[in-house]
Design a protein around this motif. Structure first.
Motif, mmCIF file in Angstrom:
data_model
loop_
_atom_site.group_PDB
_atom_site.id
_atom_site.type_symbol
_atom_site.label_atom_id
_atom_site.label_comp_id
_atom_site.label_asym_id
_atom_site.label_seq_id
_atom_site.Cartn_x
_atom_site.Cartn_y
_atom_site.Cartn_z
ATOM 1 N N VAL A 298 62.167 42.061 56.799
ATOM 2 C CA VAL A 298 63.440 42.499 57.389
ATOM 3 C C VAL A 298 64.040 43.625 56.569
ATOM 4 C CG1 VAL A 298 65.811 41.763 57.868
ATOM 5 C CG2 VAL A 298 63.883 40.284 58.494
ATOM 6 N N LEU A 299 63.829 43.574 55.247
ATOM 7 C CA LEU A 299 64.384 44.602 54.361
ATOM 8 C C LEU A 299 63.567 45.883 54.367
ATOM 9 C CD1 LEU A 299 65.436 42.398 51.312
ATOM 10 C CD2 LEU A 299 66.910 43.376 53.070
ATOM 11 N N GLY A 300 62.444 45.880 55.124
ATOM 12 C CA GLY A 300 61.713 47.130 55.280
ATOM 13 C C GLY A 300 60.295 47.149 54.782
ATOM 14 N N LEU A 301 59.794 46.039 54.212
ATOM 15 C CA LEU A 301 58.410 46.013 53.730
ATOM 16 C C LEU A 301 57.475 45.845 54.929
ATOM 17 C CD1 LEU A 301 56.768 46.096 51.073
ATOM 18 C CD2 LEU A 301 56.692 43.595 51.161
ATOM 19 N N ALA A 302 56.655 46.846 55.175
ATOM 20 C CA ALA A 302 55.797 46.848 56.366
ATOM 21 C C ALA A 302 54.753 45.735 56.296
ATOM 22 C CB ALA A 302 55.100 48.201 56.487
ATOM 23 N N ALA A 303 54.199 45.405 57.480
ATOM 24 C CA ALA A 303 53.193 44.343 57.565
ATOM 25 C C ALA A 303 51.977 44.680 56.707
ATOM 26 C CB ALA A 303 52.786 44.123 59.015
ATOM 27 N N ARG A 304 51.583 45.955 56.736
ATOM 28 C CA ARG A 304 50.425 46.355 55.939
ATOM 29 C C ARG A 304 50.690 46.185 54.449
ATOM 30 N NH1 ARG A 304 45.888 49.418 56.761
ATOM 31 N NH2 ARG A 304 45.093 50.565 54.965
ATOM 32 N N ALA A 305 51.914 46.480 54.025
ATOM 33 C CA ALA A 305 52.254 46.329 52.615
ATOM 34 C C ALA A 305 52.280 44.861 52.217
ATOM 35 C CB ALA A 305 53.617 46.972 52.336
ATOM 36 N N ARG A 306 52.765 43.984 53.135
ATOM 37 C CA ARG A 306 52.754 42.546 52.832
ATOM 38 C C ARG A 306 51.318 42.038 52.702
ATOM 39 N NH1 ARG A 306 56.564 42.571 57.068
ATOM 40 N NH2 ARG A 306 55.147 41.397 58.450
ATOM 41 N N LEU A 307 50.432 42.514 53.584
ATOM 42 C CA LEU A 307 49.015 42.149 53.488
ATOM 43 C C LEU A 307 48.434 42.601 52.158
ATOM 44 C CD1 LEU A 307 46.298 42.266 56.182
ATOM 45 C CD2 LEU A 307 45.919 43.575 54.112
ATOM 46 N N GLN A 308 48.738 43.831 51.760
ATOM 47 C CA GLN A 308 48.218 44.362 50.506
ATOM 48 C C GLN A 308 48.755 43.590 49.301
ATOM 49 O OE1 GLN A 308 49.340 48.469 50.758
ATOM 50 N NE2 GLN A 308 47.533 49.053 51.982
ATOM 51 N N LEU A 309 49.996 43.106 49.412
ATOM 52 C CA LEU A 309 50.583 42.349 48.311
ATOM 53 C C LEU A 309 49.816 41.053 48.071
ATOM 54 C CD1 LEU A 309 52.811 41.900 46.222
ATOM 55 C CD2 LEU A 309 54.215 40.895 48.047
ATOM 56 N N VAL A 310 49.503 40.308 49.156
ATOM 57 C CA VAL A 310 48.755 39.056 49.003
ATOM 58 C C VAL A 310 47.328 39.349 48.531
ATOM 59 C CG1 VAL A 310 47.913 36.998 50.184
ATOM 60 C CG2 VAL A 310 50.166 37.910 50.715
ATOM 61 N N LEU A 311 46.705 40.412 49.055
ATOM 62 C CA LEU A 311 45.368 40.764 48.590
ATOM 63 C C LEU A 311 45.387 41.157 47.114
ATOM 64 C CD1 LEU A 311 43.766 42.772 51.546
ATOM 65 C CD2 LEU A 311 43.228 40.459 50.778
ATOM 66 N N ALA A 312 46.445 41.814 46.683
ATOM 67 C CA ALA A 312 46.555 42.166 45.271
ATOM 68 C C ALA A 312 46.654 40.912 44.408
ATOM 69 C CB ALA A 312 47.767 43.059 45.045
ATOM 70 N N GLU A 313 47.373 39.891 44.913
ATOM 71 C CA GLU A 313 47.449 38.624 44.175
ATOM 72 C C GLU A 313 46.061 37.982 44.068
ATOM 73 O OE1 GLU A 313 50.287 36.194 46.123
ATOM 74 O OE2 GLU A 313 52.021 37.395 45.521
ATOM 75 N N SER A 314 45.302 37.973 45.171
ATOM 76 C CA SER A 314 43.964 37.393 45.126
ATOM 77 C C SER A 314 43.037 38.239 44.246
ATOM 78 C CB SER A 314 43.384 37.264 46.540
ATOM 79 O OG SER A 314 43.220 38.533 47.138
ATOM 80 N N LEU A 315 43.252 39.568 44.251
ATOM 81 C CA LEU A 315 42.450 40.441 43.390
ATOM 82 C C LEU A 315 42.689 40.121 41.918
ATOM 83 C CD1 LEU A 315 40.608 42.916 42.970
ATOM 84 C CD2 LEU A 315 42.662 44.341 43.054
ATOM 85 N N LEU A 316 43.945 39.879 41.549
ATOM 86 C CA LEU A 316 44.247 39.538 40.162
ATOM 87 C C LEU A 316 43.617 38.196 39.775
ATOM 88 C CD1 LEU A 316 47.975 40.678 39.889
ATOM 89 C CD2 LEU A 316 45.955 41.777 38.929
ATOM 90 N N LEU A 317 43.680 37.220 40.706
ATOM 91 C CA LEU A 317 43.026 35.936 40.447
ATOM 92 C C LEU A 317 41.524 36.139 40.241
ATOM 93 C CD1 LEU A 317 44.763 33.586 43.063
ATOM 94 C CD2 LEU A 317 45.157 33.658 40.595
ATOM 95 N N GLY A 318 40.902 36.971 41.098
ATOM 96 C CA GLY A 318 39.477 37.237 40.986
ATOM 97 C C GLY A 318 39.113 37.951 39.704
ATOM 98 N N LEU A 319 39.912 38.963 39.323
ATOM 99 C CA LEU A 319 39.633 39.702 38.094
ATOM 100 C C LEU A 319 39.725 38.793 36.870
ATOM 101 C CD1 LEU A 319 41.499 43.077 38.749
ATOM 102 C CD2 LEU A 319 39.025 42.736 38.538
ATOM 103 N N LEU A 320 40.774 37.967 36.834
ATOM 104 C CA LEU A 320 40.935 37.072 35.697
ATOM 105 C C LEU A 320 39.801 36.047 35.663
ATOM 106 C CD1 LEU A 320 42.563 36.097 33.301
ATOM 107 C CD2 LEU A 320 43.977 34.735 34.865
ATOM 108 N N GLY A 321 39.504 35.441 36.834
ATOM 109 C CA GLY A 321 38.432 34.457 36.886
ATOM 110 C C GLY A 321 37.079 35.056 36.543
ATOM 111 N N SER A 322 36.812 36.277 37.032
ATOM 112 C CA SER A 322 35.523 36.913 36.759
ATOM 113 C C SER A 322 35.381 37.293 35.295
ATOM 114 C CB SER A 322 35.361 38.155 37.641
ATOM 115 O OG SER A 322 35.288 37.796 38.997
ATOM 116 N N SER A 323 36.449 37.795 34.706
ATOM 117 C CA SER A 323 36.395 38.168 33.284
ATOM 118 C C SER A 323 36.128 36.946 32.419
ATOM 119 C CB SER A 323 37.714 38.828 32.865
ATOM 120 O OG SER A 323 37.965 39.983 33.638
#
Length: 869
Positions: A298-323
């Motif tokens: 509602v405050l203006g964060l587009a759907a694509r940006a919200r998708l990228q935010l969750v993917l970034a969270e999973s990417l960080l989990l993957g990077l930490l787990g892989s390292s």
């Protein structure tokens, strides 16, 4: 994006660290297991290759005996050839060595010519010990002294570090012959002793025999023309094969390829289940923050940006787990190399007693790390899409419902069909690549088709519970939000299907091995001189002993067996040639398929299943390669034409679980007639009904001492068929113990996914449960509805997991196993274990759902009805 991760995402991690830690742990374990398997095998293979180079040196060409040995007169022909700069003769034998405690250890013994070996394989050059009392000059001739050996470091360690000048014993048949330790050799690898070649021939009764000739050509000489000129010579032995120096390492690499690949795929199963755990954790996290994501929208964060935010969270989990996984995998590999010496149980690498150096590579680390990151991103994709598609206004009011899509079911059916088609494809490079892809497609397709399966089942179940309130609520929710139900049980389906497939595969293999042992172990008692195939030419029983054993009181019948190695192709491991009495092959061998009659004038042989895949043979084929390999040694000239004219005919295929490289069975009469070799490796003894086994063994030991000499009886090893069967099955169960651990981990991850999914949905349904409370349902009834939903959903997941697991097990049993290890098995379905597994999942899922719903039926749910945005 980074400010959102730093503020919005960090708060979720700070308040619920254990959930994220569980996802990181799953990725870490998957990466660590896969990377450790890669490092261990790469290190062991590198150590083996280094040892081969050390022992074999770097000749331009090896002229190697395909079976047994060849006459040393051929060495003079090679050494005098105008293209040859240097030729080094070698006799190689396997035997047992007795240490100071009387323990017998496997030892490889090489006979070399000290005058020429330095120019080809410097690591094999004997280095005499400096014994001060005798002086250095007297030690120069130890290089050529009879009954004198030089040990490498591994052999010294294996034998208890004997001192130079001490005496040790080498086993020849049923005799222990003394040899003096006169120094050392620098060659690495397994336990090795080096002798003068003439001394070795004399010690082991191999007069005039060689195993190979290492050749270094003159500059400009062509290998092909050199080999062609030798083969046209009348003195060229028929059983000699020209091999490249790297062929030995290539043989082991090819042999262990399927073993390494299957271990890696098994390790990557942890990553597959880890992806579902990441999915469950992020789904729960997204459900808890659904209103916050909606507010961001509602405050203006587009759907694509919200998708990228969750993917970034999973990417960080993957990077930490892989390292962490790369670091843990490196540590596990280093520990395994230190404790196990580089052999994971396959027995392919001759590195006993050595510790291979860890071969760590940045490329491999990046590859396995990328697999972990990819698994995390795959797990986060669905929650990310859900965030991008949130109905903002409805979510801000705390309302939300799952929707069903028929397209996913269509995609699921298509993936299932594609998986079935991939299972029909042949292996690629000796690996069941298409079968691995088939298993993946079946798993993904089955999970994708879950909504359609749920609708198909519960549309028919709904009328049956139409007049029962609580079951109706549970079933109707599964029908109406079947996409959400499919998401909730997807982890259970994935975990249960893998567990079912592994259970069926292990049960089928064990049942087939048990039946196979019943056929190949028909006698009550077995006797041998000791050792395995590596000492087949030295650890033998004499023909006289085998004949006399039949007259021992208590022995009703005795059957001798002779086995030897045959190298058919330079780049493939040697196959085992087994000579045994075969008056009726159908009863003697566990045959697969039809048995063909042997044409007159030909010699019938029976090949194992591995020979079909590796050498393209089939029943009815001629076997010219075997005709070239079987070569009568020290035979009278009158028998030469008989051996050379033998034509071998493949009369049948038999199942051999003991030899992955292939084996050939031949009638003992034919083998002895063609080779003149009357020695025996194993003796099968059928006892009289009232015979005392201990008395029979004592009589056979006394017979050996009478025929051979003192202590000969103590060198015979006895084992009953029951003991051999028990040991074989114990080894089998220990080898597959990891699959049971893997099943437990997979089921635990699946149930964690159910708990996370139910928790996420419960949080989104507080108003629904509050409304039910306002309508008169008690807290206990609401919990019953939630538990009913858990039972209905996990029951559906159990049915889907069972069906999908059976489909995957068909691929594992009938495609992956034959293409990897070149043997087949009969499929066995342990229904009691499968039913117990499914029942346990349903009960655990029901209890998990009930626990997850307790918070939803409290006072907060009632108050949530009053919320109005």
């Amino acid at each position: 994006m980074f400010p959102l991760l730093q503020t919005f995402s960090w708060q979720e991690l700070r308040h619920h660290p254990w959930r994220s830690a569980a996802a990181v742990l799953a990725v870490m374990l998957g990466v660590a297991l896969a990377f450790a398997v890669h490092l261990i095998n790469a290190s062991a293979l590198d150590a083996f290759s280094s040892a081969v180079r050390s022992v074999n040196g770097q000749p331009d060409l090896e002229l190697r005996a395909a079976q047994g040995g060849f006459d040393e007169a051929f060495y003079g022909v090679v050494a005098r050839h105008p293209d040859v700069a240097l030729a080094s003769p070698v006799l190689e034998l396997g035997t047992l060595a007795a240490n100071a405690k009387g323990e017998r250890k496997s030892l490889r013994v090489l006979g070399v010519d000290a005058l020429v070996v330095l120019g080809v394989a410097p690591a094999l050059m004997p280095q005499p010990a400096e014994i001060k009392e005798q002086g250095d000059d007297s030690q120069r001739f130890a290089l050529f002294a009879p009954a004198t050996v030089f040990l490498n470091a591994t052999a010294r360690q294996l034998l208890g570090n004997p001192a130079d000048g001490s005496v040790m014993f080498l086993q020849v048949g049923l005799q222990l012959r003394p040899v003096t330790i006169a120094g050392s050799v620098a060659a690495g690898g397994g336990a090795l002793a080096v002798m003068d070649i003439a001394a070795l021939q004399d010690l082991f009764d191999k007069p005039g025999q060689l195993s190979r000739i290492d050749v270094r050509l003159k500059p400009g000489a062509a290998k092909t023309s050199f080999i062609a000129s030798l083969q046209t010579s009348k003195t060229f032995p028929e059983n000699v094969i020209a091999a490249e120096p790297g062929d030995a390492a290539q043989r082991i690499s090819n042999l262990s390829l399927a073993y390494r690949a299957n271990l890696t795929v098994l390790a990557l199963v942890a990553l597959f289940t880890g992806a579902f755990l990441v999915f469950s954790v992020l789904s729960l996290s997204v459900a808890r923050r659904a209103q916050q994501f909606a507010l961001l929208g509602v405050l203006g964060l587009a759907a694509r940006a919200r998708l990228q935010l969750v993917l970034a969270e999973s990417l960080l989990l993957g990077l930490l787990g892989s390292s962490l996984g790369i670091a843990l995998g490196t540590g596990l590999a280093a520990l395994a190399l230190q404790l196990l010496g580089g052999d994971l149980g396959g027995g392919y690498f001759d590195v006993a007693g050595t510790t291979p150096a860890l071969q760590w590579g940045a490329g491999a680390a990046l590859l396995y790390g990328a697999l972990g990151v990819a698994a995390a991103l795959v797990g986060g994709w669905w929650p990310a899409r859900a965030v991008a598609q949130l109905p903002l206004a409805q979510t801000l009011k705390g309302l939300g419902a799952g929707t069903a899509s028929g397209r996913s079911s269509a995609w699921g059916v298509a993936l299932l069909l594609a998986g079935g088609a991939m299972a029909l494809l042949p292996p690629v490079g000796g690996l069941p690549i298409a079968a691995y892809v088939s298993v993946g497609l079946l798993l993904v397709g089955g999970i994708t088709a879950l909504p359609g399966l749920i609708a198909l089942l519960y549309d028919r179940l709904a009328p049956l519970v139409a007049h029962r309130l609580l079951p109706l609520l549970a079933v109707e929710r599964a029908r109406r939000v079947r996409a959400s139900a499919a998401v909730a049980v997807s982890g259970v389906v994935a975990a249960l299907s893998l567990s079912v497939a592994l259970t069926v595969m292990v049960a089928s293999f064990r049942d087939s091995v048990t039946q196979w042992l019943d056929v190949v172990l028909p006698a009550q008692l077995y006797a041998r001189a000791g050792g395995a195939n590596g000492g087949a030419d030295t650890l033998t029983l004499s023909p006289g002993f085998a004949q006399a054993a039949r007259q021992v009181p208590g022995v009703a019948r005795a059957s001798a067996q002779r086995y030897t190695s045959v190298l058919l192709e330079p780049t493939r491991p040697a196959v085992t040639l087994i000579a045994r009495p075969m008056d009726d092959p159908a009863k003697t061998l566990p045959l697969v398929g039809t048995l063909l009659p042997v044409p007159p004038g030909q010699v019938g042989v029976y090949i194992s299943e591995a020979m079909v895949d590796l050498y393209g043979l089939k029943p009815g084929d001629a076997f010219p390669a075997l005709s070239r390999a079987i070569f009568k040694q020290n035979r009278p000239s009158a028998l030469v034409d008989t051996a050379q004219a033998a034509t071998f005919f493949v009369a049948g295929i038999w199942r051999d679980y003991a030899r992955q490289t292939g084996s050939i069975s031949i009638s003992q009469r034919d083998y002895e007639r063609l080779t003149g070799d009357l020695r025996v490796n194993d003796l099968a003894l059928w006892l009289e009904p009232d015979a005392d086994t201990a008395a029979v063994q004592k009589a056979l030991r006394a017979l050996a001492e009478k025929e051979v000499g003192e202590n000969a009886g103590s060198l015979i090893e006895f084992a009953s068929s029951a003991e051999i069967r028990a040991v074989s099955l114990k080894i089998f169960d220990r080898s597959f113990a990891v699959t049971y651990w893997l099943q437990a981990v997979a089921i635990a991850i699946g149930l964690f996914g159910v708990a996370a999914s139910f928790s996420a949905q419960v949080l989104a349904r507080r108003k629904e449960f509050g409304l039910l409370a306002h309508l008169g349902l008690t807290r206990r009834q609401i919990l019953s509805v939630v538990a009913g939903e858990g039972a209905a959903w996990t029951a559906m997941g159990a049915v889907a997991g069972l069906l999908l697991g059976l489909a995957v097990s068909v691929v594992l049993v009938h495609v992956v196993n034959p293409q990897s290890f070149h043997w087949t098995m009969d499929m066995a379905l342990p229904w009691s274990r499968l039913a117990a597994l499914c029942a346990a999942v349903v009960v655990a899922g029901t209890v998990t759902a009930w626990l997850a719903g307790r918070a939803a039926a409290g006072r907060d749910a009632v108050l949530a009805v009053k919320e109005d945005w």
